[in-house]
Design a protein around this motif. Structure first.
Motif, short mmCIF file in Angstrom:
data_model
loop_
_atom_site.label_atom_id
_atom_site.label_comp_id
_atom_site.label_asym_id
_atom_site.label_seq_id
_atom_site.Cartn_x
_atom_site.Cartn_y
_atom_site.Cartn_z
N LEU A 1 0.77 -1.19 -0.05
CA LEU A 1 -0.13 0.03 -0.03
C LEU A 1 0.85 1.26 0.02
O LEU A 1 0.52 2.29 -0.83
CB LEU A 1 -0.85 0.00 1.23
N GLY A 2 2.12 1.03 0.71
CA GLY A 2 3.00 2.15 0.73
C GLY A 2 3.40 2.58 -0.69
O GLY A 2 3.66 3.89 -1.12
N PRO B 1 -1.51 5.12 3.98
CA PRO B 1 -1.63 3.96 2.88
C PRO B 1 -2.94 3.25 3.24
O PRO B 1 -3.37 2.69 2.57
CB PRO B 1 -0.37 3.15 2.89
N GLU B 2 -3.27 3.03 4.59
CA GLU B 2 -4.73 2.44 5.07
C GLU B 2 -5.88 2.93 4.29
O GLU B 2 -6.74 2.41 3.98
CB GLU B 2 -4.88 2.51 6.49
N VAL B 3 -5.78 4.06 3.59
CA VAL B 3 -6.79 4.85 3.00
C VAL B 3 -7.05 3.86 1.70
O VAL B 3 -8.43 3.59 1.27
CB VAL B 3 -6.57 6.20 2.48
N ARG C 1 -8.34 -1.56 -5.52
CA ARG C 1 -8.63 -2.71 -5.47
C ARG C 1 -7.47 -3.83 -5.85
O ARG C 1 -7.35 -4.62 -5.12
CB ARG C 1 -9.75 -3.07 -6.34
N GLN C 2 -6.76 -3.53 -6.98
CA GLN C 2 -5.75 -4.16 -7.27
C GLN C 2 -4.67 -4.23 -6.18
O GLN C 2 -3.95 -5.22 -5.80
CB GLN C 2 -5.08 -3.54 -8.62
N SER C 3 -4.25 -3.15 -5.65
CA SER C 3 -3.35 -3.12 -4.45
C SER C 3 -3.85 -4.06 -3.49
O SER C 3 -2.76 -4.66 -2.69
CB SER C 3 -3.01 -1.62 -3.99
N ALA D 1 2.94 -3.63 -7.03
CA ALA D 1 2.19 -2.62 -6.81
C ALA D 1 2.51 -1.55 -7.86
O ALA D 1 1.82 -0.49 -8.61
CB ALA D 1 2.05 -1.81 -5.42
N THR D 2 3.96 -1.46 -8.19
CA THR D 2 4.42 -0.58 -9.06
C THR D 2 3.89 -0.86 -10.60
O THR D 2 3.55 -0.16 -11.48
CB THR D 2 6.02 -0.53 -8.92
#
Lengths: 901, 64
Positions: free
Chosen positions: A522-523, A539-541, A809-811, A862-863
C-alpha cells in the motif's frame, strides 16, 4: 556551474512572477519596454520610484532595497536577479500589534524566557534560494533578532529573538516589510504536534539495525564453526554480547509492539501486534535460556533482524507530504485578527469590547484596531481590505463588494454584493475596502457552525478491521493451536523436546512477512498515486477505497470546473490585432475574470506594452495599447463612462444572486461577463461559463460497475436535466443541499451499509468529507487550501477517480497475494519447528528470506499495476499544479521549460 | 585466535561510535529537512556592514 545555477534561478523566478500575476515575460525588443522593478521584477507603471539606474515598482520595493543596501545585504540581488517579493503597500503599518497581547503571544511562540524567544512562522512567499539567504541573515537587519533557519519545502522559518530588545509584532512587521508576511491563521493558536514520532522511529530503527548487523556478524562466526578454533569461551562471549545488544532492541525499539499488543489484548482483540509480540517474547526467552545455559548463541540475530524489518516497514508506511495538510479546517484558513472599526465612545459598550480595548491597538485617528477573532461580538463593525476574508456572517454596510467564495463553494467566479446584502463567512473580498457589521458570532456562522457537528468530534475508527488484522485473527488462533498440538505430541513421544517444539512454533510463526505485506504494497501504491497527483493521507486509505461502493460527487468545482468553462464572445468581433491588445491588457490584472479571459484568448498572441494602466477594484481596468484606449470591466462601470451597448446582464445576475447563500455557483445561464470598450465605443463582451469537465461520462460509466453514484449540489435545480442524462437513471441527484444536509445524506447512506466516498471541494463539503468513509478533496492547486480529507486530488484527476478505485482494489489484491506467500513460508517453518528440528541457522535464513520475498513482490506488483493509472487528461498536470507552488521542485522546472518556450 | 576476544569488543566500540553519531544527527533534526541545507551550501556569508558590533552580538543568540 554557478552560471547554470543563476540561469535556473532566473527561470524559476520568472515562473514565480507569472504565477503571481506579475509580468516577467520578455517584451519584444522593438517596443519601448518600461523598466522592470529591480527588487521584484514587476513591470514599473510609474517612474516615480527610482534610485540611480535602478527603478522600482512601488514604495515598498524601494524601502526594502534601501534597507538591504544600508545593512550590506545587497548580495541578495546577486544570488538571484529580481528575487524580491512584491510588498503589499496598502496594509497599515502597525496591524500586527495584537500579537503582543499575552494570550495570543504565548500560544504562538514555541519557547520563551526573558532572554530568548523562539517562534516558527509559515511564510507562503518563500520561493527561491535568495529568500533563504535573506531570511537566514535576518539578524543583520534588526538588533535583537537572533539566528533564523528556513525550511524551504515547508516554507517555514524558525527564528530566535531577544524579547527585551524586540517585540514579536516588530519581528512580524520586519518580515512583512521584506515581503514575507507570515501566515497568521486561527489554527496557529492550537497546539501543533512537531515531528516527534518520526524522530523516535528513526532512533528505534537505528538501534535495531546496529544490533542486527553486529549480532549477525558474530553469529556467522558461530555458524561457520569458528568457535572450534577460538576455544570454548568464544561461544559464551558471542552469546553474552548478543544478549547485551539485543536487550535495548527488545525494550526500546520493540516498545510500540509490546504496548500495542497489551492494548489489544485488554480489548480482547487479536490484531497483528499480538502474534508479533508473542513471537518476540518466545525468541527472546528461548535465546536467553540457551545463552545462560551455555547451549549456544541463541536466536538474537533473527530477533533483531525481525524488529529491524518491522520498523523499516513502519517507516516506509509513514510517507508524508511536506507541502500538504490533510487535517485543515476553517481555522487554518481564517485570519488570526481582523480590523475592527471602533464604535464612538459615547455608545454604551458591551463587556467584550471593554475587555479587548486594552488588548487591541488603536491606529490613531481612524479609530481602527486589530482584534483577534475570539474577541468579536455581534454588532461589531469590521473593515475588510482587498484579499481579506470575512470571518463571520455579516451585513455589508459600505462599499460595493466583490466576494470570492471559492474556498467555500469551489465556485471561482466572484459575486457582486451591494450594501445591506448578507455576506457569509469564508468569502474573500476582491477590490476596495468594505465595511460590514457582524450578524452572527464566528463559531455560529452559516459555514463555521458545521464544525459543531458530531462528525468533527470523533476521529475515524482506528484501522482495527484492516486486512492485516482480520487475517491475523485467524492466523493467531491457528498458530497457538499448532504450537500446543506440537507441544502435546512431543510431551507424549519425547518429553524433553516438548518445550522446544512449542517455543519453536511460536518463533517461526512470528508473522513478520505478514506484517510487512500491507505497509509495502500500500505504501508503494501511495507513492505511485502521488506521482499522478493523487495524495493519500496514509496507505490504509487504499483499503477503504477498495471497499467503496457508493460515490457521492459535489457539483461546483468538482464536476464542473471554471478552468474547463468556455469563454464566449458575445456581440461584436475583434480583429487578431485587437485580440492581442485585449490579451496584453488581461496580463496586467490578477482578477480571476481577467485571468480567465486572458487564458482563453492567449492563443498565439504576444503581449504588447500597456501604458497608463489602471485597475479599479470591483469595476474594471483601463489602459492604452498601441495608442488605443481600452476599457474592460462590468457593464455598470462602462455605463458610468457613458458606454452602453451590452445586454445589461450584470445587473440581472447580481439581483438573482443576492438572496442565495454561498452554495454552488453559476451555471450555464448566469456566468459572469467582461465588457469591452475601445476608444470610448462599446465593442462586445466575453461571457464566462463553467462547464462540466470533459470525460465525466467515462467517469460515471467507469464507476457504474462497482458503485452507486450520487450528486449533491448546493446549487438550484436548473441543471437537473443535464446531470440526469450524464449520471443515468439510477443515480440520485440532490440539489439545494446545505452543508449540513450533505453531511446527513452521507450518514444515511452509511446507515444503509454503504462504504461512501465523497468527492468535493470547498469548506461547504467539509462536513460530508469528514463524515464519509473516504473524503476526497479536489484542489486546482495542490498547495492551496483544502478541507480536512483522506485524499487530496488534483482537479484534473477527478475524471480518473474510477481508475484510482480500480488501482486501490488491485493493491489490496496484491496484499492478499503477499499474505499467501508469507503463509507458504510460515507453513514450511512451522513444519520444521513442529518436528523439533528448528535451529538458529534455519531461523536466520528463513525469516529474512520470507520478509525480503514479500517486500519485493509487494513493491514490484504495486508499481507494475500502477502503470495503468493514467494521468490527468489534457494539460500536463505537472504544469498546472506547480504554477503557483513557487519553484524548486522538479515539476517547477518542467513548467519553466514550457513557459519559456 | 585469542586476539578475537579483543577484536570483537573493539569492533563494537567503533560501531557504537557511528551509532552515537547517527543518534546525534537524528536528534539535531537533520532528517527533518533534507532540502534547505543543500541550498544553504551555495550561499555565502555577507560581508559585515560598517557597524558590526551590534550584529555580532546578536549572532551569538543561537537557536538551540
Amino acid at each position: 556551474m554557478m552560471s547554470v545555477l543563476t540561469d535556473l534561478k532566473k527561470t524559476l523566478t520568472a515562473i514565480h512572477d507569472i504565477a503571481d500575476g506579475g509580468v516577467a515575460l520578455p517584451l519584444p525588443r522593438a517596443a519601448v519596454a518600461p523598466a522592470n522593478c529591480f527588487h521584484c521584477g514587476t513591470l514599473c507603471r510609474t517612474a516615480g520610484f527610482a534610485q540611480g539606474d535602478k527603478s522600482f515598482c512601488c514604495r515598498g520595493c524601494l524601502t526594502v532595497f534601501e534597507l538591504l543596501t544600508d545593512t550590506g545585504l545587497t548580495d541578495f540581488y546577486k544570488i538571484s536577479a529580481s528575487a524580491g517579493v512584491r510588498v503589499n503597500p496598502t496594509a497599515p503599518a502597525d496591524r500586527h500589534k495584537f500579537l503582543d497581547e499575552p494570550a495570543v503571544r504565548e500560544r504562538l511562540v514555541d519557547f520563551s524566557d526573558d532572554r530568548n524567544t523562539r517562534v516558527t512562522f509559515h511564510l507562503p512567499t518563500i520561493h527561491c534560494i535568495a529568500c533563504v539567504w535573506l531570511l537566514e541573515n535576518l539578524f543583520r537587519l534588526k538588533p535583537g533578532v537572533g539566528a533564523s533557519q528556513v525550511n524551504f519545502l515547508r516554507k517555514e522559518i524558525a527564528l530566535a529573538f531577544d524579547p527585551v530588545k524586540v517585540k514579536l509584532s516588530e519581528v512580524v512587521a520586519l518580515l512583512t516589510t521584506l515581503g514575507y508576511e507570515p501566515e497568521l491563521k486561527l489554527s496557529a493558536l492550537e497546539a501543533r504536534p512537531r515531528g516527534f514520532i518520526a524522530r523516535r522511529l528513526w532512533l528505534q530503527l537505528a538501534l535495531a539495525g546496529f544490533a542486527f548487523g553486529n549480532i549477525m556478524l558474530f553469529s556467522l562466526c558461530a555458524y561457520l564453526g569458528l568457535d572450534a578454533f577460538a576455544g570454548p569461551g568464544f561461544q559464551k562471549l558471542v552469546g553474552t554480547i548478543s544478549l547485551l545488544l539485543a536487550l535495548p532492541v527488545v525494550t526500546y525499539s520493540a516498545w510500540d509492539y509490546w504496548r500495542a499488543a497489551w492494548t489489544s489484548l485488554r480489548q480482547r482483540l487479536l490484531n497483528i501486534d499480538v502474534p508479533i509480540a508473542v513471537g518476540i517474547a518466545a525468541l527472546f526467552a528461548q535465546s536467553v535460556y540457551e545463552v545462560v545455559g551455555g547451549q549456544g548463541v541463541g536466536y538474537f540475530d533473527s530477533l533483531t533482524g525481525l524488529i529491524f524489518f518491522l520498523l523499516g516497514g513502519r517507516l516506509f508506511q509513514q510517507k508524508t507530504f511536506a507541502h500538504l495538510a490533510f487535517d485543515r479546517d476553517y481555522k487554518s484558513f481564517f485570519p488570526l485578527a481582523v480590523t475592527r472599526k471602533n464604535a464612538r465612545r459615547s455608545l454604551p459598550r458591551r463587556d467584550g469590547i471593554a475587555g479587548s480595548q486594552r488588548a487591541g491597538s488603536e491606529t490613531g485617528a481612524a479609530g481602527e484596531e486589530q482584534v483577534s477573532l475570539a474577541q468579536l461580538v455581534v454588532g461589531d463593525r469590521l473593515l475588510i481590505r482587498n484579499g481579506e476574508l470575512i470571518p463571520a456572517d455579516a451585513r455589508l454596510v459600505c462599499g460595493p463588494a466583490l466576494i470570492d467564495y471559492s474556498f467555500v463553494t469551489g465556485e471561482s467566479e466572484p459575486v457582486e454584493k451591494r450594501p445591506e446584502d448578507y455576506l457569509y463567512a469564508g468569502g474573500r473580498q476582491l477590490g476596495g475596502l468594505i465595511e460590514l457589521e457582524i450578524v452572527k458570532a464566528v463559531s455560529q456562522s452559516y459555514l463555521t457552525s458545521l464544525w459543531n457537528q458530531d462528525a468533527f468530534r470523533k476521529g475515524k475508527p482506528a484501522a482495527l478491521n484492516s486486512l492485516t488484522n482480520k487475517y491475523s485473527q485467524r492466523f493467531t488462533k491457528l498458530v497457538i493451536l499448532i504450537a500446543l498440538g506440537a507441544g502435546a505430541f512431543w510431551a507424549v513421544v519425547n518429553p524433553p523436546l516438548a518445550l522446544k517444539a512449542f517455543a519453536s512454533v511460536l518463533i517461526v510463526a512470528c508473522p513478520c512477512a505478514l506484517a510487512l505485506a500491507a505497509p509495502f504494497a500500500l505504501g508503494t501504491a501511495q507513492r505511485v498515486l502521488a506521482r499522478r497527483n493523487v495524495f493519500l493521507k496514509n496507505p490504509e486509505v487504499l483499503e477503504t477505497l477498495a471497499r467503496v461502493d457508493a460515490a457521492v460527487f459535489d457539483k461546483t468545482g468538482t464536476l464542473t470546473a471554471a478552468g474547463a468553462g468556455a469563454v464566449r464572445l458575445h456581440g461584436g468581433a475583434f480583429t487578431a490585432t485587437e485580440m492581442t491588445w485585449l490579451y496584453s491588457m488581461t496580463r496586467h490584472s490578477t482578477h480571476p475574470l481577467a485571468v480567465r479571459v486572458g487564458e482563453a484568448i492567449a492563443d498565439g498572441h504576444f503581449p504588447e506594452p500597456v501604458r497608463s494602466f489602471l485597475e479599479t477594484p470591483g469595476c474594471g481596468m483601463e489602459g492604452s495599447v498601441a495608442g488605443h484606449e481600452i476599457w474592460m470591466g462590468s457593464a455598470a462601470w462602462l455605463a458610468e463612462r457613458n458606454v452602453v451597448g451590452g445586454s445589461g446582464g450584470d445587473e440581472a445576475q447580481t439581483s438573482a444572486r443576492k438572496s442565495a447563500p454561498p452554495r454552488g455557483g453559476a451555471g450555464e445561464e448566469n456566468g459572469s461577463s467582461v465588457h469591452v470598450a475601445m476608444d470610448g465605443k462599446y465593442r462586445g463582451c466575453f461571457a464566462l461559463t463553467s462547464a462540466v469537465r470533459t470525460e465525466t461520462e467515462q467517469l460515471i460509466a467507469g464507476l457504474a460497475g462497482h458503485c452507486e453514484v450520487a450528486l449533491l449540489s448546493g446549487d438550484n435545480e436548473k441543471e437537473r436535466a443535464r446531470f440526469a442524462t450524464l449520471f443515468g437513471p439510477r443515480a440520485r441527484l440532490l440539489f439545494n443541499q446545505s452543508p449540513l444536509a450533505k453531511l446527513n445524506f452521507i450518514q444515511r447512506q452509511q446507515v444503509s451499509g454503504k462504504t461512501v466516498m465523497m468527492v468535493g471541494d470547498g469548506l461547504n463539503d467539509a462536513g460530508a468529507l469528514k463524515q464519509s468513509d473516504v473524503g476526497v478533496a479536489v484542489v486546482e492547486n495542490v498547495s492551496a487550501f483544502s478541507p480536512a480529507s483522506d485524499v487530496i486530488l488534483a482537479a484534473g484527476m477527478v475524471v480518473r477517480v474510477a481508475d484510482v478505485l480500480r488501482y486501490a482494489r488491485q493493491s489490496v489484491r496484491v496484499v492478499r497475494w503477499s499474505f499467501l506467500i508469507s503463509a507458504v513460508y510460515n507453513a514450511a517453518g512451522v513444519a520444521i519447528a513442529a518436528s523439533g528440528k528448528l535451529s538458529p541457522v534455519v531461523c536466520a535464513i528463513l525469516m529474512p528470506l520470507s520478509s525480503v520475498t514479500v517486500v519485493v513482490f509487494a513493491c514490484g506488483a504495486a508499481t507494475w499495476l500502477g502503470r495503468e493509472v493514467n494521468g490527468a487528461p489534457g494539460a500536463d498536470p505537472a504544469r498546472t499544479l506547480s504554477r503557483r507552488q513557487g519553484s524548486g521542485s522538479e515539476t517547477g522546472l518542467l513548467a519553466a521549460v514550457e513557459v519559456q518556450r | 585466535m585469542i586476539v578475537i576476544f579483543l577484536l570483537i569488543p573493539l569492533s563494537i566500540v567503533i560501531a557504537a561510535g557511528f551509532l552515537a553519531a547517527f543518534i546525534w544527527a537524528v536528534r539535531a533534526g537533520q532528517f527533518e529537512d533534507t532540502c534547505t541545507p543543500a541550498m544553504r551550501l551555495l550561499l555565502e556569508e555577507p560581508k559585515p556592514p560598517e557597524s558590526a558590533d551590534d550584529n555580532l552580538e546578536n549572532s551569538k543568540l543561537k537557536l538551540k
